[in-house]
Design a protein around this motif. Structure first.
Motif, PDB file in Angstrom:
ATOM      1  N   GLN A  75       0.797  -1.212  -0.055  1.00  0.00           N
ATOM      2  CA  GLN A  75      -0.014  -0.067   0.150  1.00  0.00           C
ATOM      3  C   GLN A  75       0.749   1.057   0.050  1.00  0.00           C
ATOM      4  O   GLN A  75       0.596   2.146  -0.640  1.00  0.00           O
ATOM      5  N   GLN A  76       2.072   1.164   0.776  1.00  0.00           N
ATOM      6  CA  GLN A  76       2.646   2.427   0.869  1.00  0.00           C
ATOM      7  C   GLN A  76       3.579   2.679  -0.586  1.00  0.00           C
ATOM      8  O   GLN A  76       3.325   3.755  -0.908  1.00  0.00           O
ATOM      9  N   PRO A  77       4.016   1.613  -1.031  1.00  0.00           N
ATOM     10  CA  PRO A  77       4.863   2.072  -2.264  1.00  0.00           C
ATOM     11  C   PRO A  77       3.960   2.438  -3.244  1.00  0.00           C
ATOM     12  O   PRO A  77       4.162   3.197  -4.302  1.00  0.00           O
ATOM     13  N   LEU A  78       2.757   1.804  -3.488  1.00  0.00           N
ATOM     14  CA  LEU A  78       1.861   2.061  -4.629  1.00  0.00           C
ATOM     15  C   LEU A  78       1.118   3.353  -4.300  1.00  0.00           C
ATOM     16  O   LEU A  78       0.636   3.949  -5.389  1.00  0.00           O
ATOM     17  N   ARG A  79       0.852   3.854  -2.983  1.00  0.00           N
ATOM     18  CA  ARG A  79       0.467   5.235  -2.958  1.00  0.00           C
ATOM     19  C   ARG A  79       1.431   6.358  -3.395  1.00  0.00           C
ATOM     20  O   ARG A  79       0.744   7.481  -3.996  1.00  0.00           O
ATOM     21  N   LEU A  80       2.659   6.190  -3.671  1.00  0.00           N
ATOM     22  CA  LEU A  80       3.405   7.061  -4.314  1.00  0.00           C
ATOM     23  C   LEU A  80       3.276   7.332  -5.902  1.00  0.00           C
ATOM     24  O   LEU A  80       3.553   8.408  -6.385  1.00  0.00           O
ATOM     25  N   ILE A  81       2.649   6.289  -6.450  1.00  0.00           N
ATOM     26  CA  ILE A  81       2.478   6.223  -7.772  1.00  0.00           C
ATOM     27  C   ILE A  81       0.971   6.599  -7.982  1.00  0.00           C
ATOM     28  O   ILE A  81       0.270   6.313  -9.382  1.00  0.00           O
ATOM     29  N   GLY A  82       0.106   6.786  -7.059  1.00  0.00           N
ATOM     30  CA  GLY A  82      -1.361   7.045  -7.119  1.00  0.00           C
ATOM     31  C   GLY A  82      -2.048   5.613  -7.615  1.00  0.00           C
ATOM     32  O   GLY A  82      -3.002   5.786  -8.391  1.00  0.00           O
ATOM     33  N   ARG A  83      -1.723   4.788  -7.178  1.00  0.00           N
ATOM     34  CA  ARG A  83      -2.450   3.338  -7.671  1.00  0.00           C
ATOM     35  C   ARG A  83      -2.786   2.606  -6.018  1.00  0.00           C
ATOM     36  O   ARG A  83      -1.866   2.691  -5.124  1.00  0.00           O
ATOM     37  N   THR A  84      -4.043   2.130  -6.016  1.00  0.00           N
ATOM     38  CA  THR A  84      -4.543   1.457  -4.829  1.00  0.00           C
ATOM     39  C   THR A  84      -4.141  -0.127  -5.175  1.00  0.00           C
ATOM     40  O   THR A  84      -3.799  -0.535  -5.963  1.00  0.00           O
ATOM     41  N   VAL A  85      -4.066  -0.707  -3.891  1.00  0.00           N
ATOM     42  CA  VAL A  85      -3.849  -2.110  -3.717  1.00  0.00           C
ATOM     43  C   VAL A  85      -4.875  -2.963  -4.867  1.00  0.00           C
ATOM     44  O   VAL A  85      -4.165  -3.742  -5.408  1.00  0.00           O
ATOM     45  N   GLY A 215       5.882  11.510   6.543  1.00  0.00           N
ATOM     46  CA  GLY A 215       7.020  10.550   6.569  1.00  0.00           C
ATOM     47  C   GLY A 215       6.175   9.066   6.598  1.00  0.00           C
ATOM     48  O   GLY A 215       6.844   8.265   5.758  1.00  0.00           O
ATOM     49  N   GLU A 216       5.251   9.035   7.330  1.00  0.00           N
ATOM     50  CA  GLU A 216       4.704   7.624   7.121  1.00  0.00           C
ATOM     51  C   GLU A 216       3.853   7.402   5.764  1.00  0.00           C
ATOM     52  O   GLU A 216       4.003   6.136   5.513  1.00  0.00           O
ATOM     53  N   ASP A 217       3.355   8.319   5.320  1.00  0.00           N
ATOM     54  CA  ASP A 217       2.738   8.380   3.929  1.00  0.00           C
ATOM     55  C   ASP A 217       3.663   7.879   2.669  1.00  0.00           C
ATOM     56  O   ASP A 217       3.222   7.027   1.982  1.00  0.00           O
ATOM     57  N   PHE A 218       4.668   8.595   2.895  1.00  0.00           N
ATOM     58  CA  PHE A 218       5.758   8.356   1.809  1.00  0.00           C
ATOM     59  C   PHE A 218       6.880   7.254   2.036  1.00  0.00           C
ATOM     60  O   PHE A 218       7.343   7.030   1.163  1.00  0.00           O
ATOM     61  N   GLY A 219       6.856   6.838   3.322  1.00  0.00           N
ATOM     62  CA  GLY A 219       7.839   5.742   3.565  1.00  0.00           C
ATOM     63  C   GLY A 219       8.932   6.543   3.690  1.00  0.00           C
ATOM     64  O   GLY A 219      10.189   5.707   3.513  1.00  0.00           O
ATOM     65  N   VAL A 220       9.518   7.672   4.000  1.00  0.00           N
ATOM     66  CA  VAL A 220      10.569   8.226   4.241  1.00  0.00           C
ATOM     67  C   VAL A 220      10.934   8.348   5.690  1.00  0.00           C
ATOM     68  O   VAL A 220      10.444   9.099   6.509  1.00  0.00           O
ATOM     69  N   VAL A 221      11.992   7.634   6.097  1.00  0.00           N
ATOM     70  CA  VAL A 221      12.488   7.439   7.506  1.00  0.00           C
ATOM     71  C   VAL A 221      12.949   8.697   7.937  1.00  0.00           C
ATOM     72  O   VAL A 221      12.856   9.079   9.086  1.00  0.00           O
ATOM     73  N   GLU A 222      13.620   9.290   7.027  1.00  0.00           N
ATOM     74  CA  GLU A 222      14.151  10.524   7.519  1.00  0.00           C
ATOM     75  C   GLU A 222      13.485  11.756   7.801  1.00  0.00           C
ATOM     76  O   GLU A 222      13.689  12.311   9.016  1.00  0.00           O
ATOM     77  N   LEU A 223      12.106  12.005   7.084  1.00  0.00           N
ATOM     78  CA  LEU A 223      11.377  12.848   7.784  1.00  0.00           C
ATOM     79  C   LEU A 223      10.740  12.588   8.912  1.00  0.00           C
ATOM     80  O   LEU A 223      10.437  13.364   9.836  1.00  0.00           O
ATOM     81  N   THR A 224      10.479  11.044   9.377  1.00  0.00           N
ATOM     82  CA  THR A 224       9.825  10.813  10.504  1.00  0.00           C
ATOM     83  C   THR A 224      10.933  11.132  11.737  1.00  0.00           C
ATOM     84  O   THR A 224      10.492  11.673  12.743  1.00  0.00           O
TER      85      THR A 224
END
Length: 292
Positions: A75-85, A215-224
């Motif tokens: 779900q998290q990587p697909l959200r970055l390209i605007g695609r649902t599971v 950070g949680e939406d994009f999966g970017v640990v540095e932002l969190t």
């Protein structure tokens, strides 16, 4: 194969190897104008889920099963390209069906016309191979596009932290600096930060929480990590500017190390064409001597 045909084939392979070697060794450096245009690109429009209803329906049915529930981790990587599971799972199912039917259909048509005469085992093997390869190609393409977006977001995060530290150096409050810095860019990260900050601001919570959400939406640990460090510094009375500056320096070092690793990988890809060229030269030199 005749001598002429072998020489023609060796010449084509030699030309292809030289072309791959030259194109891989001399990568063109992007011009300054291209980099500036890329930095000033307009904000991307929200990607709508424009898949066919059949694809979404198949995906919904598959996700409800025990096997389909494992796809929720995408779900998290697909959200970055605007695609649902469900859409992604439906595309995988259609790709598997197309890969299963396509080769057998092509081979059957060729056999009916009389251009091909093979046993049943070959079309069956091609169908099974296509049923496995087509979903793998669709999923790999989606994950690759998601990784590209995540890398772009991390570069935008570095620019965002630079802006925040400059505003903090100008005696701006940490929440005001976070909000003003989010208005300085037009990338995906800046757009999402502005949206999340509006949502957090309406609830009366600190704007630092918006960084953790993005950070949680994009999966970017540095932002969190930046959000946690900023929240802790603000709570303990420590200088937030120093903390953010240290995080920005660490992020730059990480990005530079990743770019260097990718450059080494690209350089390693030049080795097989060069080895192929050397083997072709040896074959061209040795083959005439064998016929004597």
């Amino acid at each position: 194969m005749s001598t002429t045909g072998l020489l023609v084939l060796a010449s084509l392979l030699l030309f292809a190897g030289m072309l791959l070697g030259v194109s891989g060794w001399q990568q063109p450096r992007p011009s300054l104008e291209r980099c500036v245009r890329y930095l000033r690109r307009p904000a991307p429009l929200p990607v709508a889920d424009a898949a066919a209803p059949l694809t979404i329906r198949l995906g919904d049915l598959a996700v409800q099963t025990q096997i389909g529930e494992r796809a929720l981790r995408w779900q998290q990587p697909l959200r970055l390209i605007g695609r649902t599971v469900p859409t992604h799972v439906g595309l995988l199912m259609l790709a598997a069906v197309g890969g299963l039917i396509g080769p057998a259909l092509v081979v059957g048509i060729l056999s009916t016309i009389g251009l091909l005469s093979i046993s049943v085992v070959v079309p069956l093997g091609l169908s099974l191979l296509g049923a496995a390869a087509a979903p793998f190609a669709v999923h790999s393409d989606a994950i690759s596009r998601s990784d590209d977006v995540r890398i772009d977001v991390r570069h935008q995060l570095s620019a965002y932290l630079d802006m925040v530290t400059m505003l903090l150096a100008g005696n701006t409050g940490h929440e005001g600096a976070l909000q003003q810095a989010a208005r300085a860019g037009d990338g995906v990260l800046f757009t999402e930060l502005r949206r999340r900050m509006r949502e957090v601001g309406t609830t009366g919570n600190s704007l630092v929480g918006a960084l953790a959400i993005v950070g949680e939406d994009f999966g970017v640990v540095e932002l969190t990590q930046v959000a946690a460090a900023a929240q802790l510094s603000a709570a303990e009375g420590a200088p937030v500017a120093r903390t953010l500056t240290a995080k920005c320096s660490t992020l730059r070092s990480t990005l530079a190390a990743e770019e260097e690793a990718n450059a080494r990988v690209r350089n390693d890809k030049v080795t097989p064409p060069l080895v192929g060229m050397a083997l072709l030269f040896m074959a061209l030199i040795i083959y005439p001597a064998l016929n004597l």
